[in-house]
Enzyme design. Structure first.
Site, PDB file in Angstrom:
ATOM      1  N   ASN A   1      11.658 -12.174 -14.978  1.00 55.57           N
ATOM      2  CA  ASN A   1      12.533 -12.167 -13.804  1.00 55.57           C
ATOM      3  C   ASN A   1      13.384 -13.430 -13.867  1.00 55.57           C
ATOM      4  OD1 ASN A   1      13.711 -12.191 -11.297  1.00 55.57           O
ATOM      5  ND2 ASN A   1      11.813 -12.624 -10.167  1.00 55.57           N
ATOM      6  N   TRP A   2      14.653 -13.256 -14.207  1.00 57.48           N
ATOM      7  CA  TRP A   2      15.526 -14.426 -14.421  1.00 57.48           C
ATOM      8  C   TRP A   2      16.066 -14.985 -13.103  1.00 57.48           C
ATOM      9  CZ3 TRP A   2      18.825 -12.537 -19.258  1.00 57.48           C
ATOM     10  CH2 TRP A   2      17.943 -12.346 -20.330  1.00 57.48           C
ATOM     11  N   LYS A   3      15.775 -14.326 -12.015  1.00 59.56           N
ATOM     12  CA  LYS A   3      16.220 -14.803 -10.688  1.00 59.56           C
ATOM     13  C   LYS A   3      17.708 -15.162 -10.719  1.00 59.56           C
ATOM     14  CE  LYS A   3      11.574 -16.447  -9.883  1.00 59.56           C
ATOM     15  NZ  LYS A   3      10.689 -17.169  -9.018  1.00 59.56           N
TER      16      LYS A   3
ATOM     17  N   HIS B   1      10.122  -8.572  -3.801  1.00 58.67           N
ATOM     18  CA  HIS B   1       9.734  -9.893  -4.319  1.00 58.67           C
ATOM     19  C   HIS B   1       9.560 -10.847  -3.134  1.00 58.67           C
ATOM     20  CE1 HIS B   1       9.874 -13.737  -6.401  1.00 58.67           C
ATOM     21  NE2 HIS B   1       9.546 -13.079  -7.499  1.00 58.67           N
TER      22      HIS B   1
ATOM     23  N   GLU C   1      10.435 -13.775  -2.686  1.00 59.04           N
ATOM     24  CA  GLU C   1      11.634 -14.545  -2.321  1.00 59.04           C
ATOM     25  C   GLU C   1      12.569 -13.705  -1.456  1.00 59.04           C
ATOM     26  OE1 GLU C   1      12.581 -15.792  -6.294  1.00 59.04           O
ATOM     27  OE2 GLU C   1      10.843 -17.123  -6.263  1.00 59.04           O
TER      28      GLU C   1
ATOM     29  N   GLU D   1       1.633 -11.065  -6.808  1.00 59.23           N
ATOM     30  CA  GLU D   1       2.169 -12.414  -6.967  1.00 59.23           C
ATOM     31  C   GLU D   1       1.778 -13.271  -5.764  1.00 59.23           C
ATOM     32  OE1 GLU D   1       5.721 -12.409  -9.770  1.00 59.23           O
ATOM     33  OE2 GLU D   1       6.507 -11.973  -7.803  1.00 59.23           O
TER      34      GLU D   1
ATOM     35  N   GLY E   1       6.343 -20.347  -9.059  1.00 53.55           N
ATOM     36  CA  GLY E   1       7.218 -21.494  -9.300  1.00 53.55           C
ATOM     37  C   GLY E   1       6.578 -22.825  -8.964  1.00 53.55           C
TER      38      GLY E   1
ATOM     39  N   SER F   1       3.465 -18.484 -12.100  1.00 56.38           N
ATOM     40  CA  SER F   1       3.312 -19.560 -13.087  1.00 56.38           C
ATOM     41  C   SER F   1       2.597 -19.099 -14.364  1.00 56.38           C
ATOM     42  CB  SER F   1       2.601 -20.761 -12.454  1.00 56.38           C
ATOM     43  OG  SER F   1       3.383 -21.278 -11.389  1.00 56.38           O
TER      44      SER F   1
ATOM     45  N   GLY G   1       8.552 -15.665 -14.101  1.00 58.70           N
ATOM     46  CA  GLY G   1       9.787 -16.285 -13.623  1.00 58.70           C
ATOM     47  C   GLY G   1      10.230 -17.390 -14.567  1.00 58.70           C
ATOM     48  N   GLY G   2       9.876 -18.624 -14.231  1.00 58.89           N
ATOM     49  CA  GLY G   2      10.345 -19.797 -14.964  1.00 58.89           C
ATOM     50  C   GLY G   2      10.209 -19.690 -16.479  1.00 58.89           C
TER      51      GLY G   2
HETATM   52  C1  PEP Z   1       8.312 -14.711 -10.066  1.00 59.38           C
HETATM   53  O1  PEP Z   1       9.312 -15.136  -9.550  1.00 59.38           O
HETATM   54  O2  PEP Z   1       8.114 -13.489 -10.030  1.00 59.38           O
HETATM   55  C2  PEP Z   1       7.394 -15.648 -10.701  1.00 59.38           C
HETATM   56  C3  PEP Z   1       6.190 -15.237 -10.975  1.00 59.38           C
HETATM   57  O3  PEP Z   1       7.864 -16.920 -10.959  1.00 59.38           O
HETATM   58  P1  PEP Z   1       7.109 -18.073 -11.801  1.00 59.38           P
HETATM   59  O4  PEP Z   1       6.615 -17.439 -13.082  1.00 59.38           O
HETATM   60  O5  PEP Z   1       8.151 -19.103 -12.047  1.00 59.38           O
HETATM   61  O6  PEP Z   1       5.978 -18.566 -10.965  1.00 59.38           O
END
Ligand code: PEP
Length: 252
Positions: free
Chosen positions: A10-12, A96, A98, A168, A174, A213, A234-235
């Protein structure tokens, strides 16, 4: 039950079109021979078309990060599931945390989005997860249960076969603070149980991905858990080497 692991980046809100195509190309080239993991990437809306073109002929699937539930009309700023399909998406992330946190998205909206995705031929990745406060207050299972009930309301077995659920925990997104494999598996097993209650045997085939993470050095232990069938990343999905380190978790 064998479930093909599902790994989605997920490149957000990161990367312009050129940067997105560059990263997609690196992933496409490295994933070529890998057949035992399903790899998906979710760039920003504006890069979907170009990335979709670049992924043509590869096994890497394209996902959008959100969709609207109406097909068309006077809805300024929205993007329908049909239009996402038109640019080559086969998945869409809905609900999600966010979106729930910053845009006030509720389970009823997540439900409409997931239904619209299915109607357009997309597979929804439905996200659920508890906050730190809810975990500390012992409300994790109640929260997840309510989110699943609201988000999957009205879904039958046919829809179930197309779903991916992403667990999640918000406190792990994050933050660098990953749920332990045991903590994650406990919730995944709970989600599995709920899915089997709603969808009978079909509930067993639904992939439940963990997000929060995930990195190359913790992916293996998480993904070895019996009910963790993939990762929403994500990251660590923003750098080809990190993301590919997760995709190749078995060789790590
Ligand atoms: C996400 O945004 O779905 C996520 C899991 O982010 P991260 O891996 O950065 O925690």
């Amino acid at each position: 039950m064998t479930r093909v692991p599902f790994i989605c980046g997920n490149w957000k809100l990161h990367k312009n079109v050129a940067e997105s195509v560059e990263l997609a190309t690196a992933i496409k080239n490295a994933v070529g021979p890998i057949r035992d993991v399903e790899v998906t990437i979710a760039p920003v809306f504006t890069a979907l078309y170009a990335v979709g073109k670049r992924l043509e002929g590869s096994s890497v699937a394209l996902a959008a990060q959100d969709c609207f539930w109406k097909s068309d009309g006077a809805y300024t700023g929205e993007v329908s599931a049909e239009l996402l399909r038109d640019v080559g998406c086969s998945y869409v992330i809905v609900g999600h945390s966010e979106r729930r946190q910053f845009f006030g998205e509720l389970d009823a909206a997540v439900n409409l989005k997931a239904k619209a995705a299915l109607a357009a031929g997309l597979r929804p990745i439905v996200c659920v997860g508890e906050s730190e406060r809810e975990r500390d207050a012992g409300e994790t299972f109640g929260r997840i249960s309510a989110q699943l009930e609201g988000s999957l309301e009205g879904f039958g077995q046919e829809a179930a076969a197309k779903l991916v659920i992403a667990y999640e925990p918000i406190w792990a997104i994050g933050t660098g603070r990953t749920a332990t494999p045991g903590q994650a598996e406990e919730v995944h097993a709970f989600v599995r149980d709920r899915l089997k209650k709603q969808f009978s045997a079909a509930g067993d085939s639904i992939r439940i991905a963990y997000g929060g993470s995930v990195k190359p050095d913790n992916a293996r232990l998480l993904l070895e858990q019996p009910n963790i069938d993939g990762a929403l990343v994500g990251g660590a999905s923003l750098k080809a080497d990190d993301f590919l380190g997760i995709v190749k978790y078995r060789s790590g």
